[in-house]
Design a protein around this motif. Structure first.
Motif, PDB file in Angstrom:
ATOM      1  N   GLU A  16     -52.064 -41.252   5.183  1.00  0.00           N
ATOM      2  CA  GLU A  16     -51.050 -41.375   6.233  1.00  0.00           C
ATOM      3  C   GLU A  16     -50.905 -42.837   6.655  1.00  0.00           C
ATOM      4  N   GLY A  17     -50.870 -43.730   5.678  1.00  0.00           N
ATOM      5  CA  GLY A  17     -50.844 -45.155   5.953  1.00  0.00           C
ATOM      6  C   GLY A  17     -49.515 -45.725   6.386  1.00  0.00           C
ATOM      7  N   PHE A  18     -48.435 -44.984   6.227  1.00  0.00           N
ATOM      8  CA  PHE A  18     -47.102 -45.468   6.611  1.00  0.00           C
ATOM      9  C   PHE A  18     -46.813 -45.024   8.036  1.00  0.00           C
ATOM     10  N   CYS A  19     -46.705 -45.986   8.941  1.00  0.00           N
ATOM     11  CA  CYS A  19     -46.459 -45.691  10.355  1.00  0.00           C
ATOM     12  C   CYS A  19     -45.084 -46.217  10.748  1.00  0.00           C
ATOM     13  N   ALA A  20     -44.307 -45.372  11.402  1.00  0.00           N
ATOM     14  CA  ALA A  20     -42.986 -45.775  11.886  1.00  0.00           C
ATOM     15  C   ALA A  20     -42.782 -45.233  13.296  1.00  0.00           C
ATOM     16  N   PHE A  21     -42.086 -46.024  14.090  1.00  0.00           N
ATOM     17  CA  PHE A  21     -41.671 -45.596  15.422  1.00  0.00           C
ATOM     18  C   PHE A  21     -40.182 -45.293  15.345  1.00  0.00           C
ATOM     19  N   LEU A  22     -39.804 -44.153  15.863  1.00  0.00           N
ATOM     20  CA  LEU A  22     -38.416 -43.712  15.793  1.00  0.00           C
ATOM     21  C   LEU A  22     -37.844 -43.647  17.204  1.00  0.00           C
ATOM     22  N   LEU A  23     -36.891 -44.520  17.495  1.00  0.00           N
ATOM     23  CA  LEU A  23     -36.188 -44.485  18.774  1.00  0.00           C
ATOM     24  C   LEU A  23     -35.048 -43.479  18.653  1.00  0.00           C
ATOM     25  N   ILE A  24     -34.890 -42.623  19.661  1.00  0.00           N
ATOM     26  CA  ILE A  24     -33.881 -41.564  19.604  1.00  0.00           C
ATOM     27  C   ILE A  24     -33.009 -41.598  20.851  1.00  0.00           C
ATOM     28  N   ALA A  25     -31.707 -41.598  20.637  1.00  0.00           N
ATOM     29  CA  ALA A  25     -30.729 -41.425  21.716  1.00  0.00           C
ATOM     30  C   ALA A  25     -30.200 -40.003  21.631  1.00  0.00           C
ATOM     31  N   LEU A  26     -30.154 -39.339  22.765  1.00  0.00           N
ATOM     32  CA  LEU A  26     -29.694 -37.956  22.809  1.00  0.00           C
ATOM     33  C   LEU A  26     -28.209 -37.885  23.115  1.00  0.00           C
ATOM     34  N   SER A  27     -27.591 -36.805  22.684  1.00  0.00           N
ATOM     35  CA  SER A  27     -26.188 -36.567  23.017  1.00  0.00           C
ATOM     36  C   SER A  27     -26.089 -36.231  24.500  1.00  0.00           C
ATOM     37  N   SER A  28     -24.922 -36.394  25.067  1.00  0.00           N
ATOM     38  CA  SER A  28     -24.742 -36.190  26.503  1.00  0.00           C
ATOM     39  C   SER A  28     -25.087 -34.767  26.944  1.00  0.00           C
ATOM     40  N   ASP A  29     -24.881 -33.773  26.089  1.00  0.00           N
ATOM     41  CA  ASP A  29     -25.207 -32.397  26.474  1.00  0.00           C
ATOM     42  C   ASP A  29     -26.716 -32.121  26.444  1.00  0.00           C
ATOM     43  N   GLU A  30     -27.524 -32.987  25.834  1.00  0.00           N
ATOM     44  CA  GLU A  30     -28.977 -32.826  25.790  1.00  0.00           C
ATOM     45  C   GLU A  30     -29.695 -33.812  26.712  1.00  0.00           C
ATOM     46  N   TYR A  31     -28.961 -34.743  27.266  1.00  0.00           N
ATOM     47  CA  TYR A  31     -29.562 -35.813  28.055  1.00  0.00           C
ATOM     48  C   TYR A  31     -30.338 -35.291  29.259  1.00  0.00           C
ATOM     49  N   SER A  32     -29.904 -34.194  29.842  1.00  0.00           N
ATOM     50  CA  SER A  32     -30.547 -33.679  31.057  1.00  0.00           C
ATOM     51  C   SER A  32     -31.881 -32.983  30.779  1.00  0.00           C
ATOM     52  N   ASP A  33     -32.183 -32.661  29.511  1.00  0.00           N
ATOM     53  CA  ASP A  33     -33.429 -31.968  29.186  1.00  0.00           C
ATOM     54  C   ASP A  33     -34.084 -32.575  27.939  1.00  0.00           C
ATOM     55  N   PRO A  34     -34.566 -33.817  28.039  1.00  0.00           N
ATOM     56  CA  PRO A  34     -35.175 -34.450  26.864  1.00  0.00           C
ATOM     57  C   PRO A  34     -36.461 -33.755  26.412  1.00  0.00           C
ATOM     58  N   GLU A  35     -37.107 -33.012  27.304  1.00  0.00           N
ATOM     59  CA  GLU A  35     -38.349 -32.332  26.940  1.00  0.00           C
ATOM     60  C   GLU A  35     -38.139 -31.268  25.867  1.00  0.00           C
ATOM     61  N   ARG A  36     -36.972 -30.652  25.805  1.00  0.00           N
ATOM     62  CA  ARG A  36     -36.709 -29.635  24.790  1.00  0.00           C
ATOM     63  C   ARG A  36     -36.831 -30.239  23.400  1.00  0.00           C
ATOM     64  N   ILE A  37     -36.161 -31.347  23.167  1.00  0.00           N
ATOM     65  CA  ILE A  37     -36.205 -31.986  21.848  1.00  0.00           C
ATOM     66  C   ILE A  37     -37.582 -32.606  21.618  1.00  0.00           C
ATOM     67  N   ALA A  38     -38.177 -33.195  22.641  1.00  0.00           N
ATOM     68  CA  ALA A  38     -39.510 -33.789  22.500  1.00  0.00           C
ATOM     69  C   ALA A  38     -40.515 -32.732  22.046  1.00  0.00           C
ATOM     70  N   LYS A  39     -40.503 -31.571  22.659  1.00  0.00           N
ATOM     71  CA  LYS A  39     -41.428 -30.501  22.280  1.00  0.00           C
ATOM     72  C   LYS A  39     -41.139 -29.971  20.880  1.00  0.00           C
ATOM     73  N   SER A  40     -39.866 -29.886  20.529  1.00  0.00           N
ATOM     74  CA  SER A  40     -39.491 -29.420  19.196  1.00  0.00           C
ATOM     75  C   SER A  40     -40.001 -30.385  18.125  1.00  0.00           C
ATOM     76  N   LEU A  41     -39.846 -31.686  18.346  1.00  0.00           N
ATOM     77  CA  LEU A  41     -40.301 -32.682  17.381  1.00  0.00           C
ATOM     78  C   LEU A  41     -41.823 -32.737  17.308  1.00  0.00           C
ATOM     79  N   ALA A  42     -42.496 -32.542  18.431  1.00  0.00           N
ATOM     80  CA  ALA A  42     -43.954 -32.637  18.490  1.00  0.00           C
ATOM     81  C   ALA A  42     -44.647 -31.598  17.607  1.00  0.00           C
ATOM     82  N   ARG A  43     -43.953 -30.543  17.232  1.00  0.00           N
ATOM     83  CA  ARG A  43     -44.541 -29.487  16.395  1.00  0.00           C
ATOM     84  C   ARG A  43     -44.765 -29.918  14.948  1.00  0.00           C
ATOM     85  N   HIS A  44     -44.123 -30.982  14.512  1.00  0.00           N
ATOM     86  CA  HIS A  44     -44.178 -31.389  13.107  1.00  0.00           C
ATOM     87  C   HIS A  44     -45.409 -32.243  12.822  1.00  0.00           C
TER      88      HIS A  44
END
Length: 104
Positions: A16-44
């Protein structure tokens, strides 16, 4: 308070030697609940951490992969299919000098 004890890995030796940071901008309809996408991504398995931000980006995701090809597959198969992500920016780590309070 101590949340956990854990090993600090030499990521190159565990494939797992390749490390990347991914900056993410959310669409306006998801902006009010960033935790939903954060939790979804955290599962991977490629995702080491997810933080919700203030500023120009809503999320920062720290990822680990074997190489850039595996990271590309993660972008293609996970990030591009996640509803609510409007824009991304990848920042590639060239060398890690300190991790988990341990200077390398």
């Amino acid at each position: 308070a101590i949340k956990t004890y854990k090993a600090v890995f030499d990521y190159g030796k565990i494939g797992e030697g390749f490390c990347a940071f991914l900056l993410i901008a959310l669409s306006s309809d998801e902006y009010s609940d960033p935790e939903r996408i954060a939790k979804s991504l955290a599962r991977h398995s490629e995702v080491e951490s997810v933080d919700i931000l203030a500023g120009d980006w809503e999320l920062i995701v720290k990822t680990r992969a074997r190489d850039q090809d595996e990271y590309y597959q993660f972008l293609k198969n996970v990030i591009s299919k996640e509803k609510g992500i409007e824009n991304t920016n990848s920042i590639i780590s060239l060398k890690q000098v300190k991790t988990e309070f341990l200077q390398l």
